[in-house]
Design an enzyme around this catalytic site. Sequence first.
Site, short mmCIF file in Angstrom:
data_model
loop_
_atom_site.label_atom_id
_atom_site.label_comp_id
_atom_site.label_asym_id
_atom_site.label_seq_id
_atom_site.Cartn_x
_atom_site.Cartn_y
_atom_site.Cartn_z
N LYS A 17 -0.65 -6.03 8.22
CA LYS A 17 -0.32 -7.41 7.82
C LYS A 17 1.16 -7.67 8.00
CE LYS A 17 1.73 -6.05 3.84
NZ LYS A 17 3.16 -6.33 3.44
N ASP A 145 -1.87 -4.47 -1.71
CA ASP A 145 -2.20 -4.90 -0.35
C ASP A 145 -3.63 -4.54 0.07
OD1 ASP A 145 0.29 -6.00 0.02
OD2 ASP A 145 1.12 -4.27 1.07
#
Length: 311
Positions: A17, A145
Site C-alpha cells: 500500500k 495495516d
Amino acid sequence: MTEAFVAGRVHARAPGKINVFFAVGGADATGYHEVASAYQAVSAYEDVWATESDAFTVAVTGAVDVSGVPTDESNLAVRAARLLAEYIGWDDGVHLDIHKTVPVAGGMGGGSADAAAALLACDALWGAGLSAHDLQRLGARLGADVPFALMGGTAVGTGRGDQLSPALARGRFDWVLVTSDQGMSTPAVYARLDEYRASGSLQALPVPTRPTVRPTVLQALRQGDPRLLAGASHNDLEHAALLLRPELDDVIRLGLDQGAMTGLVSGSGPTVAFLVDHEHAALDLQVVLSAAGYETMHVHGPVPGARVLAS
C-alpha cells in the site's frame, strides 16, 4: 471440503500500500497515536503458499532483499497462522512459503500483506470459511495495516488506522517508487515526530486533536484526478523520516525536478513515492532515477485486496 483443502496447498496474494494521505495525532497514555489515513493498494504483491504441516514453519524468498525478514515465531505471517488456528481450534500447524516483492521495512505494509495472505490461505486450507469481517477483525490484532491488505482498493483508516471505510476511487494512479535496502523502524519515526513536535519549532504543524483526511484527497480519488491528488497528498511522518534519513530529501527533489507531480515518503519510510500523470511518464521517470543510481519500481493503484489464486 474445498478443492484447495483437498490439494493440501493454497496460494494467496496480498498487495502492498501507499498512504496517499497520513495525519498523526498526539500519543495517548499507551504511546499509540490516533491517525487518519487514505490508503491505496498498489500492484506490488506478496505471495504466500500454505501447505499442510504438523508444525508452524516459514521460508522466505523475494525479488527484494529479504535478509531482514524473520523466519521464526516472530514472523508476522506465522503469527497470523497461529492466531487463526487458535481462533478456530485447529490442532495442527502449517508451512508457509513467502515470496516478497514489497520492499522490507519500507513503509508499504509488506509484512502486513504477508499476514493478510497467510490468514486467507490458512482459512481456505483449513476449511474455516470465516467471513471477510472476521478475518479483518483478527488481522487488526496483528497490526493496523493488516485489515487494509485484506480489503484492498482505496480506504480511509482512522483510530489506529484499522477502522476502515471504503473510499470510492475512479481510474488509475501511476506511482514510481524509489526503494532502499536499508529499512526504517516505524517506532523510531514516530518517536522522532514526537520529539520534533515537542521542540517548539515554528515549522512544526499543530498536532491535530482528531486527525482527519482532507476532503480534497477524497475528491481527487473519486474523480480519478492525479493532479488534484498531488496537491492534496501529505504525510505527517515525512519530516521525521527526513530528519532520520536526510538523503531522502535529495531523492524527492530529483523526482520533482524530473516532472513528478508530487513526491512523498510512504508511511514511515524509507520508500519514496512519486505520483505521475500516466504510465509513459512513470517509465520516463524510472529511467532518470535509475540512471542516478536509485532502485525503482513502477506500480499502479488501486488494486484488489488479498485473494486466493488458482494453483
